[in-house]
Design a protein around this motif. Structure first.
Motif, PDB file in Angstrom:
ATOM      1  N   SER A 207      13.641 -20.051 -32.521  1.00  0.00           N
ATOM      2  CA  SER A 207      13.154 -18.748 -32.991  1.00  0.00           C
ATOM      3  C   SER A 207      11.691 -18.505 -32.641  1.00  0.00           C
ATOM      4  O   SER A 207      11.248 -17.348 -32.625  1.00  0.00           O
ATOM      5  N   VAL A 208      10.921 -19.562 -32.373  1.00  0.00           N
ATOM      6  CA  VAL A 208       9.499 -19.387 -32.061  1.00  0.00           C
ATOM      7  C   VAL A 208       9.225 -19.443 -30.564  1.00  0.00           C
ATOM      8  O   VAL A 208       8.075 -19.324 -30.140  1.00  0.00           O
ATOM      9  N   LYS A 209      10.276 -19.622 -29.763  1.00  0.00           N
ATOM     10  CA  LYS A 209      10.119 -19.763 -28.322  1.00  0.00           C
ATOM     11  C   LYS A 209      10.547 -18.476 -27.612  1.00  0.00           C
ATOM     12  O   LYS A 209      11.628 -17.939 -27.861  1.00  0.00           O
ATOM     13  N   ALA A 210       9.703 -17.998 -26.701  1.00  0.00           N
ATOM     14  CA  ALA A 210      10.044 -16.818 -25.911  1.00  0.00           C
ATOM     15  C   ALA A 210      11.272 -17.107 -25.052  1.00  0.00           C
ATOM     16  O   ALA A 210      11.387 -18.185 -24.469  1.00  0.00           O
ATOM     17  N   LYS A 211      12.178 -16.162 -24.990  1.00  0.00           N
ATOM     18  CA  LYS A 211      13.416 -16.327 -24.235  1.00  0.00           C
ATOM     19  C   LYS A 211      13.228 -15.820 -22.808  1.00  0.00           C
ATOM     20  O   LYS A 211      12.768 -14.699 -22.592  1.00  0.00           O
ATOM     21  N   LEU A 212      13.601 -16.642 -21.838  1.00  0.00           N
ATOM     22  CA  LEU A 212      13.400 -16.301 -20.432  1.00  0.00           C
ATOM     23  C   LEU A 212      14.137 -15.035 -20.042  1.00  0.00           C
ATOM     24  O   LEU A 212      13.701 -14.311 -19.138  1.00  0.00           O
ATOM     25  N   GLU A 213      15.261 -14.755 -20.708  1.00  0.00           N
ATOM     26  CA  GLU A 213      16.017 -13.555 -20.377  1.00  0.00           C
ATOM     27  C   GLU A 213      15.402 -12.298 -20.981  1.00  0.00           C
ATOM     28  O   GLU A 213      15.877 -11.188 -20.749  1.00  0.00           O
ATOM     29  N   ARG A 214      14.321 -12.475 -21.762  1.00  0.00           N
ATOM     30  CA  ARG A 214      13.615 -11.336 -22.352  1.00  0.00           C
ATOM     31  C   ARG A 214      12.126 -11.453 -22.028  1.00  0.00           C
ATOM     32  O   ARG A 214      11.307 -11.715 -22.903  1.00  0.00           O
ATOM     33  N   PRO A 215      11.734 -11.287 -20.780  1.00  0.00           N
ATOM     34  CA  PRO A 215      10.328 -11.471 -20.402  1.00  0.00           C
ATOM     35  C   PRO A 215       9.448 -10.342 -20.939  1.00  0.00           C
ATOM     36  O   PRO A 215       9.933  -9.237 -21.225  1.00  0.00           O
ATOM     37  N   ALA A 216       8.173 -10.632 -21.070  1.00  0.00           N
ATOM     38  CA  ALA A 216       7.205  -9.608 -21.468  1.00  0.00           C
ATOM     39  C   ALA A 216       7.037  -8.625 -20.310  1.00  0.00           C
ATOM     40  O   ALA A 216       6.845  -9.024 -19.161  1.00  0.00           O
ATOM     41  N   MET A 217       7.121  -7.320 -20.620  1.00  0.00           N
ATOM     42  CA  MET A 217       7.045  -6.285 -19.586  1.00  0.00           C
ATOM     43  C   MET A 217       6.117  -5.162 -20.019  1.00  0.00           C
ATOM     44  O   MET A 217       5.813  -5.005 -21.197  1.00  0.00           O
ATOM     45  N   ASP A 218       5.688  -4.357 -19.039  1.00  0.00           N
ATOM     46  CA  ASP A 218       4.919  -3.162 -19.357  1.00  0.00           C
ATOM     47  C   ASP A 218       5.878  -1.987 -19.548  1.00  0.00           C
ATOM     48  O   ASP A 218       7.093  -2.153 -19.551  1.00  0.00           O
ATOM     49  N   GLU A 219       5.309  -0.772 -19.699  1.00  0.00           N
ATOM     50  CA  GLU A 219       6.165   0.377 -19.994  1.00  0.00           C
ATOM     51  C   GLU A 219       7.064   0.785 -18.830  1.00  0.00           C
ATOM     52  O   GLU A 219       8.032   1.539 -19.015  1.00  0.00           O
ATOM     53  N   THR A 220       6.781   0.293 -17.618  1.00  0.00           N
ATOM     54  CA  THR A 220       7.610   0.623 -16.468  1.00  0.00           C
ATOM     55  C   THR A 220       8.727  -0.389 -16.254  1.00  0.00           C
ATOM     56  O   THR A 220       9.545  -0.227 -15.345  1.00  0.00           O
ATOM     57  N   GLY A 221       8.758  -1.445 -17.076  1.00  0.00           N
ATOM     58  CA  GLY A 221       9.746  -2.499 -16.888  1.00  0.00           C
ATOM     59  C   GLY A 221       9.286  -3.595 -15.957  1.00  0.00           C
ATOM     60  O   GLY A 221      10.054  -4.497 -15.618  1.00  0.00           O
ATOM     61  N   THR A 222       8.006  -3.559 -15.552  1.00  0.00           N
ATOM     62  CA  THR A 222       7.445  -4.594 -14.694  1.00  0.00           C
ATOM     63  C   THR A 222       7.106  -5.826 -15.524  1.00  0.00           C
ATOM     64  O   THR A 222       6.438  -5.715 -16.559  1.00  0.00           O
ATOM     65  N   VAL A 223       7.570  -6.989 -15.096  1.00  0.00           N
ATOM     66  CA  VAL A 223       7.316  -8.228 -15.826  1.00  0.00           C
ATOM     67  C   VAL A 223       5.838  -8.603 -15.725  1.00  0.00           C
ATOM     68  O   VAL A 223       5.252  -8.589 -14.637  1.00  0.00           O
ATOM     69  N   LEU A 224       5.225  -8.924 -16.855  1.00  0.00           N
ATOM     70  CA  LEU A 224       3.827  -9.338 -16.864  1.00  0.00           C
ATOM     71  C   LEU A 224       3.715 -10.733 -16.265  1.00  0.00           C
ATOM     72  O   LEU A 224       4.541 -11.609 -16.529  1.00  0.00           O
ATOM     73  N   GLN A 225       2.658 -10.937 -15.451  1.00  0.00           N
ATOM     74  CA  GLN A 225       2.513 -12.191 -14.725  1.00  0.00           C
ATOM     75  C   GLN A 225       1.088 -12.730 -14.818  1.00  0.00           C
ATOM     76  O   GLN A 225       0.129 -11.974 -15.010  1.00  0.00           O
ATOM     77  N   LYS A 226       0.983 -14.045 -14.634  1.00  0.00           N
ATOM     78  CA  LYS A 226      -0.312 -14.692 -14.514  1.00  0.00           C
ATOM     79  C   LYS A 226      -0.811 -14.534 -13.075  1.00  0.00           C
ATOM     80  O   LYS A 226      -0.094 -14.019 -12.214  1.00  0.00           O
ATOM     81  N   ASP A 227      -2.013 -15.036 -12.813  1.00  0.00           N
ATOM     82  CA  ASP A 227      -2.583 -14.932 -11.469  1.00  0.00           C
ATOM     83  C   ASP A 227      -1.752 -15.649 -10.421  1.00  0.00           C
ATOM     84  O   ASP A 227      -1.770 -15.284  -9.244  1.00  0.00           O
ATOM     85  N   ASP A 228      -1.030 -16.691 -10.846  1.00  0.00           N
ATOM     86  CA  ASP A 228      -0.237 -17.450  -9.889  1.00  0.00           C
ATOM     87  C   ASP A 228       1.170 -16.875  -9.698  1.00  0.00           C
ATOM     88  O   ASP A 228       1.986 -17.451  -8.967  1.00  0.00           O
ATOM     89  N   GLY A 229       1.454 -15.763 -10.339  1.00  0.00           N
ATOM     90  CA  GLY A 229       2.749 -15.119 -10.190  1.00  0.00           C
ATOM     91  C   GLY A 229       3.798 -15.556 -11.190  1.00  0.00           C
ATOM     92  O   GLY A 229       4.894 -14.984 -11.233  1.00  0.00           O
ATOM     93  N   SER A 230       3.512 -16.545 -12.003  1.00  0.00           N
ATOM     94  CA  SER A 230       4.468 -16.971 -13.030  1.00  0.00           C
ATOM     95  C   SER A 230       4.442 -15.980 -14.188  1.00  0.00           C
ATOM     96  O   SER A 230       3.420 -15.328 -14.441  1.00  0.00           O
ATOM     97  N   PRO A 231       5.556 -15.826 -14.898  1.00  0.00           N
ATOM     98  CA  PRO A 231       5.611 -14.838 -15.978  1.00  0.00           C
ATOM     99  C   PRO A 231       4.722 -15.216 -17.154  1.00  0.00           C
ATOM    100  O   PRO A 231       4.545 -16.393 -17.464  1.00  0.00           O
ATOM    101  N   LYS A 232       4.146 -14.210 -17.795  1.00  0.00           N
ATOM    102  CA  LYS A 232       3.379 -14.431 -19.018  1.00  0.00           C
ATOM    103  C   LYS A 232       4.352 -14.778 -20.149  1.00  0.00           C
ATOM    104  O   LYS A 232       5.357 -14.102 -20.329  1.00  0.00           O
ATOM    105  N   VAL A 233       4.051 -15.834 -20.864  1.00  0.00           N
ATOM    106  CA  VAL A 233       4.916 -16.272 -21.955  1.00  0.00           C
ATOM    107  C   VAL A 233       4.138 -16.157 -23.268  1.00  0.00           C
ATOM    108  O   VAL A 233       3.073 -16.761 -23.414  1.00  0.00           O
TER     109      VAL A 233
END
Length: 391
Positions: A207-233
Motif C-alpha cells: 500500500s505504500v509502494k508506487a505501482k508501476l502500472e500507475r506512473p506519475a503523469m502530467d495533465e497531458t498523460g506524459t509520464v514524469l521522468q528523472k534526468d536519466d529518463g527513468s520514471p519519477k517514483v
C-alpha cells in the motif's frame, strides 16, 4: 465494522493485492464518473508569488504562512515566510533559518522545505527534507511559535526509522502523536511527541509502494521522468487522520487510497505482517497531489491531472468542490477556521526537472494560491482529535 467505513472499503492483505487496470488512472483523470458539479463555490486568489509555493497554513487569526521549497529555479527562496496582507513575503522566523546556502550545515536552517502546517494551537510545523549530502539531521520536523518565532520542537530520525533514501513528505498529528509518510522508500513513521521516540511501520507493505502500472503523469498523460529518463517514483505521499483519531488514511501519489487503524500502527507487539493484514483499501482515487479532511470525515482531494478538487464522503460519494483552469497543478490543501479551502498551485509536473532528459519548463508564472468557501453541506475544519487509546 465502524459505520464510518467507506462503502467501497475492503480488506487488503499482504500478498493479495488486487492490481488495477493499467489505464485506470488515466481513465479516471479523463472521466467525470457522475461527479456533481455547479456547486456555486467562487474561487478567489490569495497570492501571486515570485517563488514556488506548494503549501500554505493559516492561523486562527488569519495569518498566512507559506512553504517555498528550494526546487530547481527556486534555489534563492527564503523557504518559509509569512504572507502579509499587502501580498509581500516576510521570511519566517528570520535570520540564519532562511539564509541556508549549499555547502553549509543544515541542522538549524531550512534546507529543502516540503510542507508547512498549522494545527489548533496556532504553532507552525515545518517538514524539511534536507539534503542527501548533509548529515541526516538536516532532514527534520520543526515546530515554531508563530508569535515569537521561537523554535519549540525539533524531531530527527535515526537510520532505522528513516533509512538512506527516505524522504519525509507530510505530517498529521493528534494531541500526543505525529504521523508522517515517507515518499522516498515508502512507509509510515510515527513519533511520540512526549518522549520524542519514533517508529517505522509498513515499510514493505504494497500500500505504500508506487505501482508501476500507475506512473506519475502530467495533465497531458506524459509520464514524469528523472534526468536519466527513468520514471519519477513517489511512494506514500498524502496523509490524513480521521476526526476521531482512529484511522490514518494515505496513498502513493498515483493512488489508490488505503487506511490503517492508528492503535494497531502504534502497537509495538504487532508484527509487520499482522499490521499489514489490518490495512484496508478505501477508494480507487486518481493521482492526488494534496488532501485535507474536515470534522465530518469528508476527504478533499487535489487532482494531479485535472484542475479541480473533489471530495470523498464517508458514504463513498464523490463531489466536485471546485473545477477551474486556474488551478492546474494544485498541491497541499488546507482548511481554515473560516471554512475556506486553500489551494496552492506550484505546477510541479510542469517543472523541467520532472520532465526527463532535456525537459522544458512549462510553468506559468507567477505562482498562485487560491481559496474557495466550503459548501454548507460540508464539515468544518477538523480539530486536533483526541489521543486514540492504545491497543
Amino acid at each position: 465494522m465502524n459505520r464510518r467505513d467507506f462503502f467501497k472499503a475492503s480488506l487488503l492483505t499482504t500478498g493479495s493485492v488486487a492490481l488495477l487496470g493499467t489505464n485506470l488512472a488515466q481513465a479516471f483523470a479523463a472521466t467525470d464518473y457522475g461527479l456533481s458539479k455547479g456547486l456555486g463555490s467562487e474561487l478567489k486568489q490569495v497570492a501571486s508569488l515570485r517563488w514556488l509555493s506548494n503549501a500554505i497554513a493559516v492561523t486562527s487569526t488569519g495569518r498566512n504562512f507559506v512553504g517555498l521549497p528550494r526546487w530547481p529555479t527556486n534555489e534563492k527562496t527564503p523557504s518559509v515566510a509569512e504572507l502579509l496582507p499587502d501580498g509581500t513575503l516576510k521570511p519566517f522566523p528570520g535570520g540564519s533559518w532562511n539564509e541556508w546556502q549549499p555547502g553549509q550545515p543544515g541542522d538549524d536552517a531550512f534546507v529543502l522545505i516540503n510542507t508547512v502546517h498549522i494545527f489548533d494551537d496556532d504553532t507552525l510545523w515545518v517538514v524539511d527534507q534536507g539534503d542527501p549530502k548533509l548529515d541526516r539531521k538536516a532532514q527534520k520536523i520543526l515546530q515554531f511559535d508563530t508569535k515569537t518565532g521561537k523554535l519549540l520542537k525539533k524531531i530527527t530520525f535515526d537510520e532505522h526509522v528513516l533509512p538512506k533514501g527516505g524522504n519525509i513528505n507530510d505530517l498529521r498529528l493528534d494531541s500526543k502523536y505525529a504521523y508522517f509518510t515517507d515518499s522516498g522508500l515508502g512507509g509510515i513513521i510515527y513519533t511520540d511527541l512526549e518522549s520524542g521516540k519514533s517508529w517505522r511501520r509498513l515499510g514493505n507493505h504494497p500500500s505504500v509502494k508506487a505501482k508501476l502500472e500507475r506512473p506519475a503523469m502530467d495533465e497531458t498523460g506524459t509520464v514524469l521522468q528523472k534526468d536519466d529518463g527513468s520514471p519519477k517514483v513517489v511512494n506514500s505521499d498524502p496523509i490524513e487522520l480521521s476526526p476521531d483519531g482512529k484511522w490514518l488514511y494515505y496513498q502513493t501519489l498515483s493512488g489508490p487510497m488505503y487506511r490503517v487503524p492508528t492503535a494497531s500502527l502504534r502497537d509495538e507487539k504487532l508484527s509487520e505482517q499482522a499490521l499489514g493484514q489490518q490495512v484496508e483499501f478505501v477508494y480507487d482515487t486518481p493521482a492526488l497531489s494534496g488532501t485535507a479532511i474536515d470534522n465530518k470525515g469528508n476527504i478533499y482531494m487535489a487532482e494531479a491531472q485535472r484542475p479541480r478538487v473533489i471530495m470523498l464522503t464517508p458514504d463513498g460519494d464523490l463531489k466536485v468542490i471546485v473545477e477551474d483552469d486556474r488551478i492546474w497543478g494544485p498541491d497541499a490543501l488546507f482548511i481554515s477556521h473560516q471554512r475556506e479551502l486553500y489551494i496552492p498551485c506550484p505546477q510541479t509536473a510542469r517543472l523541467a526537472y520532472n520532465r526527463g532528459p532535456g525537459g522544458k519548463d512549462l510553468v506559468q508564472r507567477p505562482y498562485k494560491i487560491y481559496k474557495v468557501k466550503l459548501p454548507d453541506y460540508a464539515g468544518d475544519r477538523e480539530p486536533v482529535p483526541p489521543v486514540s487509546q492504545k491497543a
